[in-house]
Design a protein around this motif. Structure first.
Motif, PDB file in Angstrom:
ATOM      1  N   THR A   1       0.807  -1.223   0.000  1.00  0.00           N
ATOM      2  CA  THR A   1       0.000   0.000   0.000  1.00  0.00           C
ATOM      3  C   THR A   1       0.838   1.271   0.000  1.00  0.00           C
ATOM      4  OG1 THR A   1      -0.191  -0.096   2.416  1.00  0.00           O
ATOM      5  CG2 THR A   1      -1.940  -1.139   1.125  1.00  0.00           C
ATOM      6  N   LYS A   2       2.095   1.146  -0.386  1.00  0.00           N
ATOM      7  CA  LYS A   2       2.921   2.346  -0.525  1.00  0.00           C
ATOM      8  C   LYS A   2       2.595   3.073  -1.826  1.00  0.00           C
ATOM      9  CE  LYS A   2       6.956   0.876   2.166  1.00  0.00           C
ATOM     10  NZ  LYS A   2       8.405   0.556   2.132  1.00  0.00           N
ATOM     11  N   HIS A   3       2.658   4.398  -1.777  1.00  0.00           N
ATOM     12  CA  HIS A   3       2.605   5.198  -2.994  1.00  0.00           C
ATOM     13  C   HIS A   3       4.022   5.318  -3.553  1.00  0.00           C
ATOM     14  CE1 HIS A   3      -1.514   6.121  -2.463  1.00  0.00           C
ATOM     15  NE2 HIS A   3      -1.399   7.097  -1.586  1.00  0.00           N
ATOM     16  N   GLY A   4       4.151   5.216  -4.859  1.00  0.00           N
ATOM     17  CA  GLY A   4       5.460   5.333  -5.495  1.00  0.00           C
ATOM     18  C   GLY A   4       5.432   6.270  -6.675  1.00  0.00           C
ATOM     19  N   PHE A   5       6.604   6.557  -7.249  1.00  0.00           N
ATOM     20  CA  PHE A   5       6.707   7.431  -8.415  1.00  0.00           C
ATOM     21  C   PHE A   5       5.830   6.929  -9.567  1.00  0.00           C
ATOM     22  CE2 PHE A   5      11.353   8.765  -7.343  1.00  0.00           C
ATOM     23  CZ  PHE A   5      10.872   9.610  -6.360  1.00  0.00           C
ATOM     24  N   ALA A   6       5.867   5.623  -9.782  1.00  0.00           N
ATOM     25  CA  ALA A   6       5.215   5.064 -10.964  1.00  0.00           C
ATOM     26  C   ALA A   6       3.745   4.744 -10.754  1.00  0.00           C
ATOM     27  CB  ALA A   6       5.953   3.797 -11.408  1.00  0.00           C
TER      28      ALA A   6
ATOM     29  N   HIS B   1       6.733  17.648  -3.391  1.00  0.00           N
ATOM     30  CA  HIS B   1       6.687  16.490  -4.279  1.00  0.00           C
ATOM     31  C   HIS B   1       6.665  15.172  -3.501  1.00  0.00           C
ATOM     32  CE1 HIS B   1       6.777  18.846  -7.839  1.00  0.00           C
ATOM     33  NE2 HIS B   1       7.959  19.371  -7.593  1.00  0.00           N
ATOM     34  N   LEU B   2       7.341  15.120  -2.352  1.00  0.00           N
ATOM     35  CA  LEU B   2       7.307  13.896  -1.558  1.00  0.00           C
ATOM     36  C   LEU B   2       5.923  13.638  -0.983  1.00  0.00           C
ATOM     37  CD1 LEU B   2      10.715  14.040   0.344  1.00  0.00           C
ATOM     38  CD2 LEU B   2      10.079  12.501  -1.517  1.00  0.00           C
ATOM     39  N   SER B   3       5.141  14.691  -0.756  1.00  0.00           N
ATOM     40  CA  SER B   3       3.769  14.548  -0.258  1.00  0.00           C
ATOM     41  C   SER B   3       2.785  14.591  -1.426  1.00  0.00           C
ATOM     42  CB  SER B   3       3.450  15.636   0.774  1.00  0.00           C
ATOM     43  OG  SER B   3       4.141  15.403   1.982  1.00  0.00           O
ATOM     44  N   CYS B   4       3.026  13.738  -2.403  1.00  0.00           N
ATOM     45  CA  CYS B   4       2.126  13.568  -3.560  1.00  0.00           C
ATOM     46  C   CYS B   4       1.869  14.887  -4.276  1.00  0.00           C
ATOM     47  CB  CYS B   4       0.809  12.912  -3.131  1.00  0.00           C
ATOM     48  SG  CYS B   4       1.007  11.235  -2.503  1.00  0.00           S
ATOM     49  N   HIS B   5       2.909  15.715  -4.411  1.00  0.00           N
ATOM     50  CA  HIS B   5       2.833  16.960  -5.187  1.00  0.00           C
ATOM     51  C   HIS B   5       1.830  17.956  -4.610  1.00  0.00           C
ATOM     52  CE1 HIS B   5       5.028  14.399  -7.909  1.00  0.00           C
ATOM     53  NE2 HIS B   5       3.974  13.623  -8.078  1.00  0.00           N
TER      54      HIS B   5
ATOM     55  N   PRO C   1      10.608   7.039  -1.569  1.00  0.00           N
ATOM     56  CA  PRO C   1      11.429   8.231  -1.809  1.00  0.00           C
ATOM     57  C   PRO C   1      11.739   9.010  -0.530  1.00  0.00           C
ATOM     58  CG  PRO C   1       9.824   8.014  -3.557  1.00  0.00           C
ATOM     59  CD  PRO C   1       9.485   6.962  -2.545  1.00  0.00           C
ATOM     60  N   VAL C   2      10.803   9.019   0.436  1.00  0.00           N
ATOM     61  CA  VAL C   2      11.079   9.641   1.734  1.00  0.00           C
ATOM     62  C   VAL C   2      12.211   8.898   2.429  1.00  0.00           C
ATOM     63  CG1 VAL C   2      10.144  10.152   4.025  1.00  0.00           C
ATOM     64  CG2 VAL C   2       8.724  10.512   1.994  1.00  0.00           C
TER      65      VAL C   2
END
Length: 659
Positions: free
Chosen positions: A97-102, A549-553, A617-618
């Motif tokens: 359930t992690k959010h990632g770049f892709a 950007h680390l907080s979902c832009h 990324p964090v």
């Protein structure tokens, strides 16, 4: 020496810029949501995946035979294997359930407004017992016995008040009640004293109490209905329950979660957010109880089944977990998952015995009580995110068989360095005027002493102490040593360089954190930092775009005075204590978030919890490898932008709609 420092600073700036560029580039290709297999018109039922609770081993006093020794060893091995499987399930959920770049964690493509869950659970036909209301607006609000100054509670608690209709009413009014209604155009919605991800409020509360005049002549279990600010009487309980097990003038509050309410919007990541909200509720209850001179503590020896029976939640239909996410009509997904039980008792009480084994036996008989009321329906159709329920099953806590003193930590005062930073608000003004900022103005600044004062109230152990044990308000409600720290992006704090800082909330972890993070970090106390504030500067740089950007832009992470990520001592805690610590780590972040909310409003600005961030990324920024430390919750504090198109209405009486 000077040349070496410049080189390190330049390297870090290069790293920040590189990460920024990667994030910006990745954002161009991110889909808003990933599609899910929702093609089945009916819910697909599978055999139950419930596992048997781990039994407590018993041993004979006689000499064991070889076969009994073998059986005992085999049994222990099986129990250990089951414990490891549960930890593995928690880790699987967390990483999936992690959010990632892709890609983001899996969730719905859009919001199914026709099936938005009703935010108010009611038990139809249960007797409704109204609670009292209290003045909330100046100039009516003044410093009184029932509304002392906010900042005073961190120094000492007032003398405990007796349990009464008035004090119970006040406790709920200042912790879990509605705080306002908002309206614009054709939309109207309610706000509550306790914050919630997406204002969806999966958290429900139950009062288990001795007889209270004007409420019930018998000890009872009641569900709290925030829209009505009333108690729904669900059952009366045996008269000996409280005098036999708990100190005088004490009662219990149970907390449960309806996962569907949060999953409707957030999909698989909803289990995280539900547990953030449990933490916020614990913090809100602890602060409101302190106003009345009451202390609070989790009764963490109870197991899942005990909580279920105590709150009368065992009557929900069995929920069978499917093998994949699926859509259909299945009302059983609206069940309540019992989370925790809070003991509320007079401040200054002496240690007392709690016999969980005997308590569990008595609570087991609650199934035979006459339970009143039937739960209302929340939605017509649902989506089941199967991994939520599989994980909730794995992290259920078993009963802890123990007998002995229930330790009551002496109240510890929080540190003081800038008492005049607070605006003279009463506790009621702060908790009931708290709002989640939708936007930050990008202009408001904070002076350094105010920043330090806020962080001093975020520490668990009080002034002059080595920080580890959680004994300050409201962290003293928790039953474990601090496991959560904060990586802080300083944006607009006068007297502090912009950059990355770290607040160490358990100083036993300090060396481990230094080893786990980037070697070029400075780990130096910033200028003017109080001696008892374990805050460290890691690197100086303008981190506003990076934080965003680390907080979902999200601009809100860069437009405040500071933002932060809460870093939990993660896999070692689960491995040592068990998978049931997984939700508790989120509870701790929620309690910390509640302090940040209240501190921001007490100094005249605002705050917002941020559940959407790019997890790994964090970790990459900080240098974390593996799962020893994980980011669980982000937050931002700053000057809010007020939307004048939205009108505020009083909490009570509110509109006659379920919103």
């Amino acid at each position: 020496m000077e040349g070496g420092i410049a080189t390190k600073s330049g390297f870090f700036l290069f790293l920040l810029l590189l990460l920024q560029n990667l994030l910006v580039m990745a954002s161009k290709f991110l889909p808003s949501r990933l599609p899910l297999p929702l093609n089945s018109p009916r819910f697909h039922r599978l055999p139950s995946t419930n596992k048997t609770m781990i039994p407590i081993a018993s041993f004979s006093s006689s000499s064991p035979s070889a076969s009994s020794v073998d059986n005992s060893v085999r049994k222990q091995e099986e129990e250990e294997e089951e414990l490891q499987e549960k930890v593995a399930q928690a880790l699987t959920y967390h990483h999936q359930t992690k959010h990632g770049f892709a890609n983001y964690a899996r969730g719905p493509r859009g919001l199914d407004w026709a099936n938005q869950p009703n935010p108010f659970r009611r038990y139809i036909s249960a007797p409704l017992l109204p609670l009292l209301h209290f003045p909330t607006d100046r100039p009516i609000v003044a410093v009184t016995d029932d509304a002392p100054l906010y900042s005073s509670l961190f120094h000492s608690l007032p003398p405990p008040k007796p349990i009464s209709h008035s004090t119970i009413s006040q406790l709920f009014f200042d912790s879990l009640a509605l705080s306002a209604w908002k309206t614009t155009g054709f939309s109207t919605w309610s706000l509550r004293v306790n914050p919630s991800s997406g204002n969806l409020h999966p958290t429900e509360a139950y009062l288990i109490a001795p007889p209270i005049q004007s409420i019930s002549d018998s000890p009872f279990v009641a569900h709290y209905a925030p829209k009505e600010h009333s108690l729904e009487l669900r059952a009366t309980i045996p008269s000996g329950f409280f005098p036999n097990f708990f100190p005088d003038n004490s009662f219990l509050i149970g907390i449960s979660s309806i996962f569907w309410r949060e999953a409707w919007k957030y999909g698989e990541r909803a289990f995280r957010y539900c547990n953030h909200d449990v933490g916020h509720a614990i913090g809100a209850i602890a602060m409101a109880a302190a106003t009345l001179g009451w202390d609070v503590k989790l009764l963490d020896g109870f197991g899942y089944k005990d909580l279920e029976q105590l709150m009368g939640l065992q009557f929900f239909p069995d929920f069978k977990i499917p093998s994949r996410p699926i859509k259909g009509k299945f009302p059983e997904i609206e069940f309540e998952h019992p989370d925790c039980l809070i003991l509320v008792f007079p401040n200054g009480s002496n240690p007392f015995d709690v016999n969980y084994k005997e308590l569990s036996s008595v609570v087991n008989e609650f199934t035979n009580l006459e339970w009143k009321g039937k739960s209302n329906s929340l939605s017509k159709e649902h989506i089941c995110w199967d991994i939520i329920y599989r994980t909730a099953e794995a992290v259920k806590k078993p009963l802890t068989i123990q007998k002995g003193e229930f330790l009551v930590d002496q109240f510890k005062s929080s540190g003081i360095c800038s008492e005049n930073s607070y605006k003279g608000f009463t506790i009621r003004e702060v908790v009931r005027k708290r709002r989640s900022a939708v936007d930050m103005d990008g202009v408001t600044v904070m002076d350094r002493q105010t920043f330090y004062q806020i962080l001093l109230h975020c520490l668990p152990s009080g002034k002059g102490e080595k920080h580890r044990r959680q004994s300050t308000l409201p962290f003293r409600a928790l039953s474990w040593d601090a496991e959560v720290h904060a990586a802080i992006f300083v944006h607009r704090v006068i007297g502090l360089p912009k950059g990355l800082y770290f607040l160490v909330r358990n100083e036993d972890h300090l060396e481990e954190l230094k080893m786990a993070t980037r070697s070029e970090f400075k780990w130096e106390k910033p200028e003017g930092c109080p001696d008892d504030l374990p805050l460290y500067e890691l690197a100086s740089s303008d981190c506003r775009e990076l934080a965003k950007h680390l907080s979902c832009h999200q601009d809100i992470a860069s437009d405040g005075c500071f933002s932060l990520g809460m870093m939990a001592h993660f896999e070692p805690t689960l491995s040592e204590k068990g998978a049931w610590m997984y939700p508790r780590l989120f509870w701790e972040t929620g309690v910390l978030g509640q302090v940040l909310y209240l501190e921001a409003h007490a100094v005249g600005i605002s705050a917002t919890g941020i559940g959407c961030f790019f997890d790994d990324p964090v970790h990459e920024l900080l240098g974390f490898r593996g799962s020893k430390f994980q980011s669980l919750y982000h937050f931002t504090v700053g000057g809010p932008v007020l939307d004048k198109r939205i009108m505020s209405l009083p909490a009570y009486p509110g509109p006659s709609i379920d919103a």
